[in-house]
Design a protein around this motif. Sequence first.
Motif, mmCIF file in Angstrom:
data_model
loop_
_atom_site.group_PDB
_atom_site.id
_atom_site.type_symbol
_atom_site.label_atom_id
_atom_site.label_comp_id
_atom_site.label_asym_id
_atom_site.label_seq_id
_atom_site.Cartn_x
_atom_site.Cartn_y
_atom_site.Cartn_z
ATOM 1 N N GLY A 152 0.917 -1.296 0.110
ATOM 2 C CA GLY A 152 0.011 0.022 0.241
ATOM 3 C C GLY A 152 0.792 1.217 -0.041
ATOM 4 N N TRP A 153 0.503 2.214 -0.465
ATOM 5 C CA TRP A 153 1.014 3.524 -0.456
ATOM 6 C C TRP A 153 1.405 4.194 0.910
ATOM 7 C CZ3 TRP A 153 2.674 4.973 -4.748
ATOM 8 C CH2 TRP A 153 1.831 5.013 -5.976
ATOM 9 N N LYS A 154 2.721 4.503 0.967
ATOM 10 C CA LYS A 154 3.241 4.887 2.276
ATOM 11 C C LYS A 154 3.331 6.346 2.438
ATOM 12 C CE LYS A 154 4.905 0.508 3.207
ATOM 13 N NZ LYS A 154 4.277 -0.026 2.081
ATOM 14 N N ALA A 155 3.189 7.056 3.580
ATOM 15 C CA ALA A 155 3.072 8.328 3.694
ATOM 16 C C ALA A 155 4.215 9.249 3.347
ATOM 17 C CB ALA A 155 2.983 8.683 5.328
ATOM 18 N N GLY A 156 5.542 8.479 3.329
ATOM 19 C CA GLY A 156 6.403 9.595 2.756
ATOM 20 C C GLY A 156 6.441 9.613 1.249
#
Length: 351
Positions: A152-156
Amino acid sequence: MRVTGMAQWEAWQARTEPPVEEVRPGLWSIPVPIPDNPLRYTLCHLLTGSTGLVVVDPGWDSDAGWRALEEGLKSAAVTPADVTGIVVTHVHPDHHGLTARLRDASGAWVAMHPAERDSLPARAWRAAPDTDADGVWLAEAGVPAGVAAELGWKAGIVALLMGMPEPDVLLEDGDAVPLPGRRLTAVWTPGHTPGHLCLYEQDEDVLLTGDHVLPRISPNISLHPNSPAPPLGTYLASLERTASYDSAEALPAHEYRFHGLASRTGALRAHHEDRLAEILAVIGALGPTTAWQVTERLTWSRGWDSIQDTLRRSALGETLAHLVLLVERGQLAPQHPGSGSPVLYTLAGPG
């Protein structure tokens, strides 16, 4: 295909960084490093005109990348403040990442294709990305829950993507890049991204190919949650068009320069047809199959076990692009149990 950038090729073989080179009078190639990436660097290009200075694909945003760009500009006897324009072949971070920093240092305009502007994450996602939609996409691809948490997409990464700047100039197919003294034309080559541009310099007969055509590897052609349209059929059509520039030396954004665009684009088309046939064989052997199950069983140059983290997401997106094209061709039939449930692909029956 014939390698023309021998210093670049030798550096690639030695796993070192190639030199800054003046490829043609006033046309420079500058390697900008990509941290922790097998591609290692982006080949940024600098073009001088009778008035003005354009940088194509400044590279990944890092302090090391900025130093490399500054040193490359210094080799051409200019500084970041001298840059008047920035053209982005596409908005991936290894191409568009340093744009904001270079624009802030110079006041340069930023140009890209309208479809690329519309695919900027801040526009396509409209605010923060819809993490539920991303989870649904992974679930419908059949990614196991534990693996989906890793993909899944990571915050950074999200923050990096959301901060990429908007263009000031839009370049449609066939438009001239506003650089006096150069006949530099935008060539729209969608596929790798919706608004990917190549740039043709007519007087020097060179084509800056971005990621559209690379000499050694196939660019990732992926279907993702925010893809506006299935990309692979469009990419194959773009390759056919690019073959018409066969007289030109190709200046890609990675690896090394070469001649033989007709041969190379033909090889890339053949590669994708081979991949489509391989997918049909996998599904024929397994029966109803998820995209993830197909991805795990395909032939990958580095081996599936060595592909980890975001590279697995890219591999899945590439598989999905091929699956969708096979559905469009009537060779596969998808079964949709419902939102959030794995889509199963089967061989299409006759008629």
